[in-house]
Design a protein around this motif. Structure first.
Motif, PDB file in Angstrom:
ATOM      1  N   THR A  73       0.827  -1.209   0.000  1.00 54.61           N
ATOM      2  CA  THR A  73       0.000   0.000   0.000  1.00 54.61           C
ATOM      3  C   THR A  73       0.860   1.256   0.000  1.00 54.61           C
ATOM      4  OG1 THR A  73      -1.657  -1.230   1.280  1.00 54.61           O
ATOM      5  CG2 THR A  73      -1.913   1.154   1.166  1.00 54.61           C
ATOM      6  N   THR A  74       1.939   1.246   0.793  1.00 53.44           N
ATOM      7  CA  THR A  74       2.843   2.395   0.813  1.00 53.44           C
ATOM      8  C   THR A  74       3.446   2.623  -0.566  1.00 53.44           C
ATOM      9  OG1 THR A  74       3.399   1.909   3.126  1.00 53.44           O
ATOM     10  CG2 THR A  74       4.859   3.399   1.947  1.00 53.44           C
ATOM     11  N   ARG A  75       3.832   1.535  -1.207  1.00 58.21           N
ATOM     12  CA  ARG A  75       4.422   1.661  -2.551  1.00 58.21           C
ATOM     13  C   ARG A  75       3.396   2.203  -3.546  1.00 58.21           C
ATOM     14  NH1 ARG A  75       9.167  -1.278  -4.398  1.00 58.21           N
ATOM     15  NH2 ARG A  75       9.532  -0.663  -6.551  1.00 58.21           N
ATOM     16  N   GLN A  76       2.154   1.692  -3.464  1.00 55.91           N
ATOM     17  CA  GLN A  76       1.112   2.147  -4.377  1.00 55.91           C
ATOM     18  C   GLN A  76       0.746   3.611  -4.134  1.00 55.91           C
ATOM     19  OE1 GLN A  76       1.364  -0.547  -6.620  1.00 55.91           O
ATOM     20  NE2 GLN A  76      -0.729   0.098  -6.985  1.00 55.91           N
ATOM     21  N   ARG A  77       0.828   4.038  -2.900  1.00 54.35           N
ATOM     22  CA  ARG A  77       0.396   5.395  -2.530  1.00 54.35           C
ATOM     23  C   ARG A  77       1.537   6.404  -2.436  1.00 54.35           C
ATOM     24  NH1 ARG A  77      -4.866   5.510  -3.637  1.00 54.35           N
ATOM     25  NH2 ARG A  77      -6.236   4.533  -2.097  1.00 54.35           N
ATOM     26  N   HIS A  78       2.765   5.988  -2.616  1.00 49.12           N
ATOM     27  CA  HIS A  78       3.860   6.909  -2.280  1.00 49.12           C
ATOM     28  C   HIS A  78       3.872   8.149  -3.172  1.00 49.12           C
ATOM     29  CE1 HIS A  78       6.272   4.970  -5.525  1.00 49.12           C
ATOM     30  NE2 HIS A  78       7.089   6.008  -5.439  1.00 49.12           N
ATOM     31  N   GLY A  79       3.319   8.053  -4.362  1.00 50.11           N
ATOM     32  CA  GLY A  79       3.190   9.251  -5.186  1.00 50.11           C
ATOM     33  C   GLY A  79       2.213  10.241  -4.586  1.00 50.11           C
ATOM     34  N   ASP A  80       1.099   9.714  -4.058  1.00 48.86           N
ATOM     35  CA  ASP A  80       0.122  10.589  -3.394  1.00 48.86           C
ATOM     36  C   ASP A  80       0.717  11.223  -2.138  1.00 48.86           C
ATOM     37  OD1 ASP A  80      -2.117  10.066  -5.151  1.00 48.86           O
ATOM     38  OD2 ASP A  80      -2.192   8.067  -4.272  1.00 48.86           O
ATOM     39  N   PHE A  81       1.531  10.440  -1.426  1.00 45.92           N
ATOM     40  CA  PHE A  81       2.146  10.979  -0.206  1.00 45.92           C
ATOM     41  C   PHE A  81       3.171  12.066  -0.553  1.00 45.92           C
ATOM     42  CE2 PHE A  81       1.405   6.530   1.783  1.00 45.92           C
ATOM     43  CZ  PHE A  81       0.061   6.830   1.935  1.00 45.92           C
ATOM     44  N   ALA A  82       3.883  11.889  -1.672  1.00 44.54           N
ATOM     45  CA  ALA A  82       4.835  12.910  -2.107  1.00 44.54           C
ATOM     46  C   ALA A  82       4.098  14.196  -2.466  1.00 44.54           C
ATOM     47  CB  ALA A  82       5.638  12.403  -3.308  1.00 44.54           C
ATOM     48  N   TRP A 118     -10.329  -8.264 -14.605  1.00 36.31           N
ATOM     49  CA  TRP A 118     -10.826  -8.372 -13.229  1.00 36.31           C
ATOM     50  C   TRP A 118      -9.738  -8.821 -12.259  1.00 36.31           C
ATOM     51  CZ3 TRP A 118     -15.055  -5.849 -13.354  1.00 36.31           C
ATOM     52  CH2 TRP A 118     -16.007  -6.007 -14.355  1.00 36.31           C
ATOM     53  N   LYS A 119      -8.770  -9.580 -12.733  1.00 39.30           N
ATOM     54  CA  LYS A 119      -7.730 -10.107 -11.852  1.00 39.30           C
ATOM     55  C   LYS A 119      -6.426  -9.310 -11.929  1.00 39.30           C
ATOM     56  CE  LYS A 119     -10.594 -13.317 -10.812  1.00 39.30           C
ATOM     57  NZ  LYS A 119     -11.303 -13.250  -9.526  1.00 39.30           N
ATOM     58  N   SER A 120      -6.426  -8.238 -12.731  1.00 48.11           N
ATOM     59  CA  SER A 120      -5.187  -7.491 -12.954  1.00 48.11           C
ATOM     60  C   SER A 120      -4.963  -6.432 -11.879  1.00 48.11           C
ATOM     61  CB  SER A 120      -5.237  -6.807 -14.327  1.00 48.11           C
ATOM     62  OG  SER A 120      -6.216  -5.770 -14.329  1.00 48.11           O
ATOM     63  N   ARG A 121      -3.714  -6.006 -11.756  1.00 46.38           N
ATOM     64  CA  ARG A 121      -3.375  -4.928 -10.827  1.00 46.38           C
ATOM     65  C   ARG A 121      -4.044  -3.630 -11.264  1.00 46.38           C
ATOM     66  NH1 ARG A 121       2.732  -3.928  -8.946  1.00 46.38           N
ATOM     67  NH2 ARG A 121       2.210  -5.860  -7.870  1.00 46.38           N
ATOM     68  N   LYS A 122      -4.190  -3.464 -12.590  1.00 45.59           N
ATOM     69  CA  LYS A 122      -4.830  -2.239 -13.094  1.00 45.59           C
ATOM     70  C   LYS A 122      -6.262  -2.144 -12.577  1.00 45.59           C
ATOM     71  CE  LYS A 122      -6.042   0.380 -17.197  1.00 45.59           C
ATOM     72  NZ  LYS A 122      -5.849   1.605 -16.417  1.00 45.59           N
ATOM     73  N   PHE A 123      -6.978  -3.275 -12.541  1.00 43.31           N
ATOM     74  CA  PHE A 123      -8.353  -3.232 -12.048  1.00 43.31           C
ATOM     75  C   PHE A 123      -8.383  -2.762 -10.595  1.00 43.31           C
ATOM     76  CE2 PHE A 123     -11.554  -5.485  -9.488  1.00 43.31           C
ATOM     77  CZ  PHE A 123     -12.682  -4.829  -9.961  1.00 43.31           C
ATOM     78  N   PHE A 124      -7.505  -3.309  -9.778  1.00 44.58           N
ATOM     79  CA  PHE A 124      -7.510  -2.939  -8.360  1.00 44.58           C
ATOM     80  C   PHE A 124      -7.047  -1.494  -8.151  1.00 44.58           C
ATOM     81  CE2 PHE A 124      -7.384  -7.597  -7.978  1.00 44.58           C
ATOM     82  CZ  PHE A 124      -8.517  -7.753  -7.204  1.00 44.58           C
ATOM     83  N   ASN A 125      -6.246  -0.972  -9.083  1.00 47.96           N
ATOM     84  CA  ASN A 125      -5.893   0.446  -9.013  1.00 47.96           C
ATOM     85  C   ASN A 125      -7.063   1.323  -9.451  1.00 47.96           C
ATOM     86  OD1 ASN A 125      -3.316  -0.127  -8.119  1.00 47.96           O
ATOM     87  ND2 ASN A 125      -2.395  -0.029 -10.139  1.00 47.96           N
ATOM     88  N   ASP A 126      -7.810   0.849 -10.465  1.00 49.06           N
ATOM     89  CA  ASP A 126      -8.949   1.628 -10.971  1.00 49.06           C
ATOM     90  C   ASP A 126     -10.100   1.664  -9.974  1.00 49.06           C
ATOM     91  OD1 ASP A 126      -7.570   2.101 -13.298  1.00 49.06           O
ATOM     92  OD2 ASP A 126      -8.653   0.623 -14.502  1.00 49.06           O
ATOM     93  N   PHE A 127     -10.278   0.567  -9.239  1.00 49.35           N
ATOM     94  CA  PHE A 127     -11.421   0.455  -8.332  1.00 49.35           C
ATOM     95  C   PHE A 127     -10.930   0.025  -6.948  1.00 49.35           C
ATOM     96  CE2 PHE A 127     -13.062  -0.280 -12.612  1.00 49.35           C
ATOM     97  CZ  PHE A 127     -14.085   0.651 -12.669  1.00 49.35           C
TER      98      PHE A 127
END
Length: 830
Positions: free
Chosen positions: A139-148, A434-443
């Motif tokens: 989660t930190t890795r996925q969000r670190h741009g938002d945190f920056a 549905w099983k991709s990382r892109k889906f979980f990033n989109d939703f």
């Protein structure tokens, strides 16, 4: 070590902040003094990244400063490529682009542990210490741009600001934060978020800020910094790091600083070759170089489009020739870096072969796949929009005749698709969005809230070409303007390149506020011999009958309009609202067969009762034991996964639910019923059969129920005997008596043809049962079901000790005319 990189020694830095070139020495000094204070503010947070996540390569201030060396290499000796204000912003984003990887900078660990991405990860991988730690990192890795982005303007952990100067922070903080975030986003984020140029009024007019240029420099420099300065650990320490992190450390430890060749390509070289046991690390290195090559090409495309100076670096040397890359640059030892990854050179052929009748067996199953896609879209919309009730969302299915053409339409008001999904994910055969990382990033967060798509294999849409070659898909994604509605045309099946266009007026009117409409020009009349309403052995009487058979219990209302104009509907969760005898008609295999209808009428007159199978408060199904006389009892039972028919349950009435479909054809499943839950059901069924005088209708099925759940004693029948066409049951006790005085026994399974069966059986007969309860109990407890064959053999073993077993089976070609399909002989060992 942090102080060994002095930016003042780097040519591009010196030119960027040169008062000889840019004049205004006082403003340049002002910016440089602010750089020093920013470095001091962020330095400890960058250091803490390796403390909190020790498996990451270097993200310290040394990495941030080193990026100027890569900027120097990539930009080259170009005059006025960056002005001092752009240099200040670039240096600041170098410092904070990865600062969000340290959650202490915003003191927001608790926030991360309540993030939807964190909960999605836990939902996928389980709630335990290992998963929790991984979820925190992920989660930190996925969000670190938002945190920056936030760190550029918000107070940091100790109450300080990143930029001490209030005027600079308020004017440039948001720009700096967005550029820092941009390196974690798709590249179209840059064009979408930043205008052409911004000129702060408090600085010289020729110091305008090209945010897109700075964002592209951040991406390319960061992608380029993969040398051994980022791997401070020793080789011995690196060997102890496992998995993906270990491979990253291994390859970066070998790489030196790249060289810009005369042809404009970056050449990376190694201090030692990659050995055979380091092949995986080599390919990780190659993937990193591919990313860099892509970023450089995209950046230069931008500069060419804008008519600006391009970067001197235009790509990575030998990136398209892995063998040469391994021989002359990223060297290998005793193995060749030949790209042997699986390739699909003819995806259309694969889709035609694997997405059609060879996989599904009959074209009417394409309708099931299309309905399943609509169900997923509606269920996603419900969860994503916070409207989780059965009245939200619907599916319309229409059969129409237009002149000589037959048209099938499937329309839903689910989440809808963007242009990207329609042209990339929808057309990616075998790639499940549905099983991709892109889906979980989109939703984000929908997995933790319970969303689990029916679609798993990424091929369902392609089944529609079994029905017709001319297909039109129109979609409007939820949350976008109507101008974003798009239509994709297939005019010659998979042999044509689909056309993306604006929808017509009629196509727009088929979608009210969101969702997808799919229209297929059918190969033929659906009710003709070769139509999808016909299949060998059965002809569906109506479109409603077919859809009800394929999707017996959706959680969405399905409205159906047949070719004759008759409208019907399947209400949500229909199965859960009916019992016996209604379920006999509802689950009937929809074909015109008078004998089946006659037997159904007889069944409905019996006081049979479906009883619940529960695990705690969760309903896992409703079943009743089937009758011996019903040779086709599986037509009155079904296994359901999210509303879709998966399979039948021989010897049972009713239905069970499953979450896990394990074959692409969706005909096999992983059961989820615990043994104790099914045993409780069995006890209720036993009581109903005994109290309602139903024993005469059950016989062998009833005894098999007792055996399977250990509800028997020695008087329960285990075999049958036959004398002069009269059958009688043989109990365990009676079998023991026989075995006591005999040293061999033959047990038979009678043949299909009654006329070929002998009047008297020389030995015993197996009881005729069709239900295998171990196949509907979950894997963890299936061993608790008492197997009929095991009980028989354990009884023989109790009496004889060791024995021999021989099977005698007739040839398959003669099985219908044989008196017995199978004979098993047991002989006591002497």
């Amino acid at each position: 070590m942090e102080d060994t990189i002095n930016c003042e020694d780097i040519l591009v830095f010196k030119k960027t902040f040169s008062s000889l070139i840019w004049k205004n020495e006082d403003k340049i000094s002002f910016l440089k003094s602010n750089i020093l204070s920013i470095e001091e503010n962020v330095k400890s947070y960058l250091h803490n990244i390796s403390v909190i996540f020790p498996l990451l390569t270097d993200h310290s201030i040394k990495h941030s400063r080193m990026l100027w060396n890569y900027a120097n290499l990539i930009i080259g000796d170009q005059e006025k490529f960056l002005n001092p204000l752009e240099g200040f912003i670039l240096h600041t984003v170098f410092l904070i682009h990865d600062a969000g990887m340290c959650y202490s900078i915003l003191d927001n660990k608790e926030e991360i542990e309540n993030d939807p991405i964190y909960f999605d990860y836990i939902s996928l991988h389980g709630n335990n210490d290992k998963s929790n730690s991984e979820a925190l990192f992920y989660t930190t890795r996925q969000r670190h741009g938002d945190f920056a982005l936030r760190a550029a303007t918000e107070r940091l952990k100790e109450g300080e600001y990143l930029i001490n100067n209030t005027k600079l922070r308020e004017e440039l903080g948001d720009i700096i934060g967005k550029i820092a975030k941009s390196h974690t986003c798709e590249i179209n984020f840059i064009e979408r978020e930043f205008g052409e140029r911004y000129s702060p009024p408090s600085f010289p007019t020729d110091w305008g800020i090209d945010c897109q240029k700075i964002a592209l420099l951040l991406r390319t420099c960061d992608a380029a910094h993969i040398d051994n300065l980022r791997t401070p650990k020793t080789n011995r320490m690196i060997k102890e790091i496992e998995g993906v992190s270990g491979n990253h450390w291994s390859f970066q430890k070998k790489l030196g600083f790249p060289t810009l060749l005369d042809d404009g390509y970056l050449s990376y070289n190694t201090n030692s070759p990659f050995k055979e046991n380091e092949q995986k690390a080599w390919w990780f290195c190659y993937e990193a170089l591919l990313v860099l090559d892509k970023e450089l090409k995209k950046a230069n495309e931008y500069f060419v489009d804008k008519g600006q100076q391009v970067l001197l670096a235009k790509g990575v040397k030998s990136i398209n020739d892995t063998l040469n890359l391994g021989k002359n640059h990223i060297r290998t030892l005793n193995w060749n870096s030949i790209d042997t990854k699986i390739k699909v050179n003819n995806p259309v052929h694969i889709a035609q072969e694997m997405g059609g009748e060879k996989l599904y067996g009959h074209s009417n199953l394409a309708l099931r796949e299309l309905i399943q896609n609509s169900l997923d879209a509606i269920n996603l919309y419900r969860i994503y929009s916070g409207q989780e009730n059965l009245e939200v969302g619907s599916i319309k299915i229409l059969l129409e005749k237009k002149e000589s053409d037959f048209i099938l339409k499937v329309i839903d008001n689910g989440i809808g698709m963007s242009k990207f999904l329609m042209t990339e994910e929808l057309l990616d055969f075998g790639g499940s969005y549905w099983k991709s990382r892109k889906f979980f990033n989109d939703f984000e967060g929908v997995r933790a809230k319970g969303f689990d798509a029916i679609g798993k294999f990424g091929i369902g849409f392609f089944s529609s070409f079994m029905l017709g070659n001319e297909i039109t898909v129109t979609s409007w994604k939820y949350g976008t303007s109507i101008d974003e509605m798009s239509t994709l045309d297939f005019y010659d099946g998979l042999n044509s390149t689909p056309l993306l266009r604006k929808p017509t007026k009629d196509e727009k009117q088929s979608i009210i506020d969101r969702g997808t409409s799919l229209k297929i020009k059918l190969h033929s009349d659906p009710y003709a011999k070769d139509g999808f309403m016909n299949k060998p052995g059965s002809k569906y009487r109506s479109l409603y009958d077919l859809i009800k058979y394929l999707v017996p219990s959706p959680n969405v209302n399905i409205t159906i309009k047949d070719i004759n104009g008759v409208e019907t509907s399947i209400i949500p969760n229909k199965l859960e609202s009916i019992g016996f005898p209604e379920i006999i008609d509802y689950l009937e295999n929809p074909q015109s067969d008078v004998p089946i209808k006659t037997i159904n009428q007889g069944l409905k007159s019996l006081p049979i009762e479906l009883t619940d199978i529960n695990h705690g408060k969760v309903l896992l199904g409703k079943l009743a034991l089937g009758l011996n006389l019903v040779a086709f009892g599986d037509s009155h039972s079904v296994v359901i996964s999210k509303g879709i028919r998966i399979n039948t349950l021989p010897g049972l009435f009713g239905y069970i639910f499953t979450d896990d479909v394990i074959t692409i054809r969706r005909d096999k499943f992983k059961p989820k019923i615990p043994f104790e839950s099914l045993k409780s059901w069995a006890i209720k069924q036993k009581k109903i059969i005994e109290e309602r005088d139903l024993m005469k209708h059950y016989k062998s099925q009833y005894y098999h129920l007792l055996i399977s759940f250990s509800l028997y004693d020695e008087n329960v029948p285990i075999l049958m005997s036959k004398r002069e066409n009269k059958y009688s049951y043989v109990s365990i006790k009676e079998l023991r008596i026989f075995l006591r005085s005999n040293s061999s026994v033959k047990i038979h399974t009678e043949g299909f043809s009654i006329a070929s069966r002998p009047k008297t059986c020389d030995g015993f007969l197996f009881m005729n049962v069709t239900t295998r309860f171990e196949e509907i109990v979950n894997e963890e407890s299936s061993h608790k079901v008492q197997n009929y064959d095991d009980l028989l053999e354990s009884t023989i073993r109790d009496m004889w000790g060791k024995f021999d077993k021989k099977d005698f089976n007739p040839p398959n070609y003669a099985i219908l005319n044989q008196p017995y399909m199978k004979i098993v002989e047991f002989s006591k060992k002497k």
